[in-house]
Design a protein around this motif. Structure first.
Motif, short mmCIF file in Angstrom:
data_model
loop_
_atom_site.label_atom_id
_atom_site.label_comp_id
_atom_site.label_asym_id
_atom_site.label_seq_id
_atom_site.Cartn_x
_atom_site.Cartn_y
_atom_site.Cartn_z
N LYS A 48 -17.33 -0.53 -18.92
CA LYS A 48 -16.72 -1.79 -18.51
C LYS A 48 -15.68 -2.27 -19.52
O LYS A 48 -14.76 -3.00 -19.16
CB LYS A 48 -17.78 -2.86 -18.24
CG LYS A 48 -18.68 -3.21 -19.43
CD LYS A 48 -19.79 -4.17 -18.99
CE LYS A 48 -20.69 -4.52 -20.18
NZ LYS A 48 -21.78 -5.44 -19.80
N PHE A 81 -16.95 -4.00 -9.11
CA PHE A 81 -17.61 -3.61 -10.36
C PHE A 81 -18.87 -2.78 -10.15
O PHE A 81 -19.24 -2.00 -11.01
CB PHE A 81 -17.91 -4.85 -11.21
CG PHE A 81 -16.64 -5.51 -11.75
CD1 PHE A 81 -15.39 -4.97 -11.51
CD2 PHE A 81 -16.71 -6.67 -12.51
CE1 PHE A 81 -14.24 -5.55 -12.00
CE2 PHE A 81 -15.56 -7.26 -13.02
CZ PHE A 81 -14.32 -6.71 -12.76
N LEU A 118 -26.02 -9.24 -10.89
CA LEU A 118 -27.00 -8.71 -11.84
C LEU A 118 -28.21 -9.62 -11.98
O LEU A 118 -29.10 -9.36 -12.80
CB LEU A 118 -26.34 -8.47 -13.19
CG LEU A 118 -25.11 -7.56 -13.15
CD1 LEU A 118 -24.49 -7.42 -14.51
CD2 LEU A 118 -25.48 -6.19 -12.60
N SER A 154 -25.34 -9.74 -22.45
CA SER A 154 -24.72 -8.44 -22.76
C SER A 154 -24.54 -7.64 -21.47
O SER A 154 -23.69 -6.76 -21.38
CB SER A 154 -25.57 -7.65 -23.76
OG SER A 154 -26.79 -7.26 -23.15
N LYS A 155 -25.36 -7.95 -20.46
CA LYS A 155 -25.31 -7.19 -19.20
C LYS A 155 -24.18 -7.65 -18.29
O LYS A 155 -23.79 -6.94 -17.38
CB LYS A 155 -26.64 -7.35 -18.45
CG LYS A 155 -27.83 -6.79 -19.19
CD LYS A 155 -29.12 -7.22 -18.50
CE LYS A 155 -30.33 -6.91 -19.38
NZ LYS A 155 -31.50 -7.69 -18.96
N CYS A 156 -23.67 -8.88 -18.50
CA CYS A 156 -22.64 -9.46 -17.62
C CYS A 156 -21.42 -8.52 -17.55
O CYS A 156 -20.99 -7.95 -18.55
CB CYS A 156 -22.23 -10.82 -18.17
SG CYS A 156 -20.73 -11.52 -17.46
N VAL A 157 -20.88 -8.34 -16.33
CA VAL A 157 -19.71 -7.47 -16.15
C VAL A 157 -18.43 -8.27 -15.93
O VAL A 157 -17.37 -7.73 -15.65
CB VAL A 157 -19.92 -6.47 -14.99
CG1 VAL A 157 -20.97 -5.45 -15.35
CG2 VAL A 157 -20.29 -7.19 -13.70
N ALA A 168 -15.45 -7.65 -20.72
CA ALA A 168 -16.90 -7.87 -20.68
C ALA A 168 -17.56 -7.20 -21.87
O ALA A 168 -17.63 -5.98 -21.94
CB ALA A 168 -17.48 -7.31 -19.38
N ILE A 207 -28.44 -1.38 -8.92
CA ILE A 207 -27.41 -2.38 -8.60
C ILE A 207 -26.02 -1.79 -8.87
O ILE A 207 -25.13 -1.84 -8.03
CB ILE A 207 -27.59 -3.66 -9.45
CG1 ILE A 207 -28.94 -4.32 -9.15
CG2 ILE A 207 -26.44 -4.64 -9.19
CD1 ILE A 207 -29.29 -5.44 -10.12
#
Lengths: 345, 266
Positions: free
Chosen positions: A65, A249, B223, B157-160, B191, A55
């Protein structure tokens, strides 16, 4: 640089040696049916090699990030600053990136070294080794061959692995960093010939690659964009765009960031984090004026930046044709389709 | 061309509507995408079937996309109708500005010109609960507090922070979102795990009693993080505390009735 051969069945053994050498390894991992780069600790965690893409891109290895630029502490009138030591960044291996991931570091490095040399980015990249695997399949969103890349392209790779039909894999070492990784498991490799254009090995490599005819050329796009600033095409294409940052992103070359403060009274940190030109706030002035007041003007900026301004100023294209933006877009903004229609205008 | 496509083409041609928002074929045969039809020719591209899952109501509050004059047609799914009705109840879109239309199984076009017709159509076409969502909520409910905290920490924790969840939601229409306020900075804007959790807590609290359960937030997340479970769970809590009836104007947490059980009312 040397070329090697390794059996398909020995690739996991090589990865095991890399992990054992203490490198941080990031590789595609499948969770709930979706595959993305994650830190791994064993070859068993790596996703089956049957998907086109992760992804997200591999850019997070050098451009995370969110990262601390420096921290500060105030005691009385004295202020002390503490910058992260580049030596503290982990030696990282990105396992099974794609050639379009590797290609992304060329424009990224151009941006981060344009005038100011960005020490943090450069230090992270210097500690990153990219092991790319050639693409054996492509999907409806891939267009690397239209922007100068290819399913077996070595540019930007430290190592390029191509699984051949014979059961062997061709390992093309491109850099010293790549050589150091191959040297971790000398028993698994045998030397291979150079991949000259007319050699049987070249033909064998080509036979293992995804077929992806180019749909347009970078030059076509650039020529059309030179006249397109006031075109109605931006509004037509962007009507359904929701103005989120998903495309930016997941993109291997989008480098826009914001600088933010994490204050805690007399101490704190300054943080760099991803930002996106799709957000209205990205260009909002303190006065309230916004020079990019609509999603159409923000979409135009995205395309012109990647395909016109970057080639002009940095001699780099801000797109590797990986198609991640199109796959991630909640409303199916298909970059290949939009670019093809611009090239045909 | 289907009969309903022809009807919509005629409406665009004779000026009944200035714009129609609907769905067209997407990049792959598996998906469709939103389409803005400005003329009768574009109406030929409109499709409506089970693949049409985007919540088009998100466009109804985007003034930059809508013509200043004339009515705007929307070829809507039940989820779009529910969100449009909620927007009317929150005074975000005027009745009459939009001509909502549903396409029946035989390709029959039903015009729903006002809030009352929307209410009746929605009541007559209840959407089944998604058993997968219910099962996931049950699984999380069965966890201990510590396990639940660990589950959401790991997940978020994966969120951007691309804010696709916010952008895809028809009810996230604030022109200035709380995450963009920096005096004070209510929510840390980068993030990482804790700021990501702060954002989702704020998002779902603002949705409490308003969320229509369309799942657009989850569908938009690049995601695939199951953030719709949070809004769904909160809807369950609201239903338990306040019942499943919703006020005709405003919403449960921003209105009061003299019959409310809290004693400060009296």
């Amino acid at each position: 640089m040397k070329n090697y051969q390794i059996k398909h069945s020995d690739l996991d053994g090589w990865l095991e040696k890399i992990i054992a050498a203490g490198r941080r390894v990031i590789a595609p991992v499948t969770e709930e049916g979706h595959t993305d780069f994650r830190p791994i600790h064993s070859p068993a965690e790596v996703a089956a090699d049957d998907q086109v893409q992760t992804i997200q891109s591999a850019k997070q290895a050098a451009f995370p990030k969110a990262e601390t630029l420096f921290s500060y502490r105030k005691e009385g009138t004295a202020v002390s600053l503490d910058q992260p030591a580049p030596e503290s960044y982990l030696q990282t291996v990105v396992w099974r990136a794609r050639p379009c991931d590797a290609a992304g570091f060329t424009p990224l490095s151009a941006i981060f070294n344009w005038d100011y040399k960005d020490n943090l980015y450069n230090a992270r990249l210097a500690r990153t080794t990219l092991v790319a695997f050639s693409c054996q399949q492509a999907d409806a969103y891939c267009f690397c061959t239209s922007v100068g890349g290819g399913p077996g392209e070595k540019k930007g790779c430290d190592i390029l692995v191509t699984k051949l039909p014979s059961g062997k894999a061709l390992v093309e070492v491109c850099t010293e960093k790549g050589e150091a990784l191959a040297a971790l498991a000398p028993g698994l490799f045998s030397e291979a010939n150079a991949v000259a254009d007319d050699s049987p090995l070249f033909a064998e490599k080509q036979s293992a690659l995804a077929q992806l005819p180019a749909r347009f050329s970078k030059e076509d796009i650039r020529r059309h964009l030179a006249e397109a600033f006031d075109s109605p095409v931006w509004r037509e294409q962007s009507e359904r765009c929701l103005g989120c940052g998903a495309c930016a992103f997941v993109c291997p070359t989008c480098a826009c960031f914001d600088i933010q403060e994490d204050p805690h009274g007399s101490h704190g940190r300054r943080i760099r984090c991803w930002d996106s030109c799709a957000f209205a706030l990205f260009t909002q002035h303190t006065s309230g004026h916004n020079p990019r007041p609509s999603q159409a003007t923000r979409w135009r900026q995205r395309i012109l930046h990647k395909f016109s301004y970057m080639p002009e100023r940095l001699d780099a294209t801000g797109c590797t044709g990986c198609g991640r933006c199109s796959r991630a877009c909640p409303v199916d903004m298909n970059l290949l389709e939009h670019l093809t229609s611009i090239a045909q205008k | 061309m289907n009969n309903w496509n022809k009807q919509i083409a005629d409406m665009l041609a004779d000026g009944t509507v200035a714009l129609v928002i609907g769905y067209e074929e997407g990049s792959t045969p598996q998906k469709t995408r939103p389409l803005f039809c400005h003329d009768a020719v574009a109406a030929e591209r409109l499709v409506m079937d089970g693949r049409c899952t985007h919540n088009l109501a998100v466009y109804l509050t985007k003034k930059e996309l809508l013509p200043a004059e004339g009515r705007i047609g929307v070829v809507a799914t039940v989820n779009v109708l529910k969100s449009a009705l909620q927007l009317m109840q929150e005074n975000q879109i005027p009745e009459g500005r939009f001509l909502l239309m549903a396409v029946g199984p035989e390709g029959k076009l039903t015009e729903l010109p006002d809030a009352e017709s929307l209410r009746q159509y929605i009541a007559a076409h209840p959407l089944p609960d998604n058993p997968e969502v219910a099962a996931l909520i049950e699984k999380i409910d069965a966890m201990s507090r510590e396990e639940r905290w660990a589950y959401w920490q790991e997940c978020l924790s994966k969120c951007v922070k691309c804010y696709a969840c916010r952008a895809a939601c028809p009810l996230c229409y604030c022109t200035r979102c709380i995450v963009e306020d920096n005096r004070p900075q209510w929510i840390l804007p980068w993030a990482s795990t804790l700021p990501n959790i702060e954002w989702q807590i704020n998002r779902v609290m603002h949705m409490a009693g308003r969320c229509t359960g369309c799942g657009a937030c989850y569908a938009a997340c690049p995601l695939h993080l199951p953030i719709h479970l949070l809004t769904k769970k909160l809807t369950q809590e609201i239903n338990r505390e306040f019942g499943t009836e919703r006020p005709a104007k405003g919403n449960v947490l921003s209105t009061f009735s003299p019959d409310d059980k809290e004693n400060f009312i009296h």
